[in-house]
Scaffold this motif. Sequence first.
Motif, short mmCIF file in Angstrom:
data_model
loop_
_atom_site.label_atom_id
_atom_site.label_comp_id
_atom_site.label_asym_id
_atom_site.label_seq_id
_atom_site.Cartn_x
_atom_site.Cartn_y
_atom_site.Cartn_z
N ILE A 156 2.34 6.41 4.57
CA ILE A 156 2.24 7.01 3.18
C ILE A 156 2.04 6.21 2.12
CG2 ILE A 156 3.46 8.34 1.58
CD1 ILE A 156 6.03 9.46 3.99
N SER A 157 0.98 6.47 0.93
CA SER A 157 0.64 5.78 -0.22
C SER A 157 0.89 6.55 -1.09
CB SER A 157 -1.25 6.00 0.24
OG SER A 157 -2.01 6.84 0.26
N TYR A 158 1.00 6.65 -1.83
CA TYR A 158 1.90 6.99 -3.74
C TYR A 158 -0.34 6.73 -4.77
CZ TYR A 158 5.51 7.33 -1.55
OH TYR A 158 6.36 7.47 0.18
N ASP A 159 0.28 6.95 -5.89
CA ASP A 159 -1.19 7.60 -6.42
C ASP A 159 0.07 6.50 -8.11
OD1 ASP A 159 1.00 8.61 -7.76
OD2 ASP A 159 -1.08 10.33 -7.89
N GLU A 160 -0.46 6.37 -8.89
CA GLU A 160 -0.35 5.22 -10.13
C GLU A 160 0.83 5.52 -11.00
OE1 GLU A 160 -3.34 7.86 -10.80
OE2 GLU A 160 -3.49 6.58 -9.61
N GLN A 161 1.15 7.58 -9.94
CA GLN A 161 2.24 8.28 -11.36
C GLN A 161 3.42 8.05 -10.16
OE1 GLN A 161 0.81 11.80 -12.57
NE2 GLN A 161 -0.71 10.16 -14.24
N ASN A 162 3.36 7.59 -8.68
CA ASN A 162 4.28 7.12 -7.80
C ASN A 162 4.86 8.68 -6.76
OD1 ASN A 162 5.84 5.24 -5.99
ND2 ASN A 162 7.99 6.12 -6.95
N ARG A 163 3.01 9.36 -7.07
CA ARG A 163 2.96 10.72 -6.25
C ARG A 163 2.58 10.55 -5.01
NH1 ARG A 163 0.17 14.03 -10.55
NH2 ARG A 163 -0.88 12.89 -10.30
N MET A 164 3.33 11.21 -3.54
CA MET A 164 2.04 10.93 -2.66
C MET A 164 0.69 11.77 -3.15
SD MET A 164 3.42 12.72 1.24
CE MET A 164 5.56 12.08 0.80
N GLN A 205 -1.53 10.32 0.06
CA GLN A 205 -1.70 10.13 1.30
C GLN A 205 -1.15 9.72 2.88
OE1 GLN A 205 -5.06 8.09 2.77
NE2 GLN A 205 -6.47 9.76 1.92
N LYS A 206 -1.04 11.50 3.70
CA LYS A 206 0.10 11.20 4.45
C LYS A 206 -0.57 11.04 5.85
CE LYS A 206 4.41 12.77 6.09
NZ LYS A 206 5.27 13.19 5.80
N GLU A 207 -0.88 9.85 6.25
CA GLU A 207 -1.29 9.98 7.77
C GLU A 207 -0.21 10.09 8.57
OE1 GLU A 207 -4.97 6.79 10.45
OE2 GLU A 207 -2.89 6.08 9.20
N VAL A 208 -0.87 10.89 9.32
CA VAL A 208 0.41 11.21 11.00
C VAL A 208 -0.12 10.80 11.94
CG1 VAL A 208 2.31 12.61 12.67
CG2 VAL A 208 1.42 13.26 9.90
N LEU A 209 0.85 9.95 12.77
CA LEU A 209 0.04 9.31 14.17
C LEU A 209 1.25 9.44 15.40
CD1 LEU A 209 -0.56 6.73 11.74
CD2 LEU A 209 -1.84 5.98 13.71
N LEU A 243 -2.71 13.79 5.52
CA LEU A 243 -2.55 15.05 4.70
C LEU A 243 -3.37 14.00 3.83
CD1 LEU A 243 1.09 16.80 5.89
CD2 LEU A 243 -1.51 17.52 5.99
N SER A 244 -3.69 14.75 2.98
CA SER A 244 -3.91 14.83 1.32
C SER A 244 -3.77 15.41 0.39
CB SER A 244 -6.02 14.46 1.20
OG SER A 244 -6.09 13.17 1.43
N PHE A 245 -3.00 14.67 -0.61
CA PHE A 245 -2.91 15.48 -1.86
C PHE A 245 -2.99 15.47 -3.52
CE2 PHE A 245 0.90 14.07 1.13
CZ PHE A 245 1.08 14.85 1.60
N LEU A 246 -3.26 16.51 -3.90
CA LEU A 246 -4.25 15.85 -4.76
C LEU A 246 -3.17 17.35 -6.41
CD1 LEU A 246 -7.17 17.36 -3.78
CD2 LEU A 246 -7.00 15.21 -3.57
N TYR A 247 -2.70 16.85 -7.55
CA TYR A 247 -2.26 17.27 -8.25
C TYR A 247 -3.61 16.98 -9.91
CZ TYR A 247 0.56 14.49 -5.35
OH TYR A 247 1.50 14.81 -4.66
N GLU A 248 -3.30 18.24 -10.35
CA GLU A 248 -4.01 19.44 -11.30
C GLU A 248 -3.21 20.03 -12.26
OE1 GLU A 248 -8.05 21.48 -12.80
OE2 GLU A 248 -8.09 20.21 -10.85
N ALA A 268 0.77 -0.65 0.19
CA ALA A 268 -0.09 -0.12 -0.35
C ALA A 268 1.12 1.50 -0.51
CB ALA A 268 -0.90 0.30 1.12
N GLY A 269 1.91 1.42 0.22
CA GLY A 269 2.99 2.67 0.33
C GLY A 269 3.85 2.18 1.37
#
Length: 162
Positions: free
Chosen positions: A59-67, A69-73, A88-93, A35-36
Amino acid sequence: MKTLKITIALIASVICNLMLSAAHPFVYNTESHEAGITQTVYKTDETGKYLIPYLKYNISYDEQNRMEQKEVLRWESKSGMWINHHLLSFLYENDTYSIVSADWHTEENRYNPISLKTLYTLDRETQTCRYESFRIDKDTQEWELTGRNEFGTENISLYAQN
């Protein structure tokens, strides 16, 4: 003479190790999985001899190997458990990267609705990056601008890209 050189080398080594442990009080352990990755951060105790759990990142990555989500505990020593802190959620456009943040709601055992947002917009023509931060207004539920800056992109690497 040989004993003196060895003694000086050992003393220099001890001093370097002490300086490094003072300058870098954190130790990282990274594990990859399907999953990452999971990165556990430990900090050294007052003596510098022992590691204490501090933070954990899932930390999980999308199909283009971009971050994606990053969950902090955070480590809670009383219970001996990892406690959710924020997500944290990362969105790319196109040339805009968005980072949104949601804090953990302990009583409801879930993340709160997103309350913070940061946008990084690259302008390739002018070689600049615009940074804008927003916070949700609790009364109107509208995004309000809390900060803005613009800087050159010659030698930068955006957080979301790493």
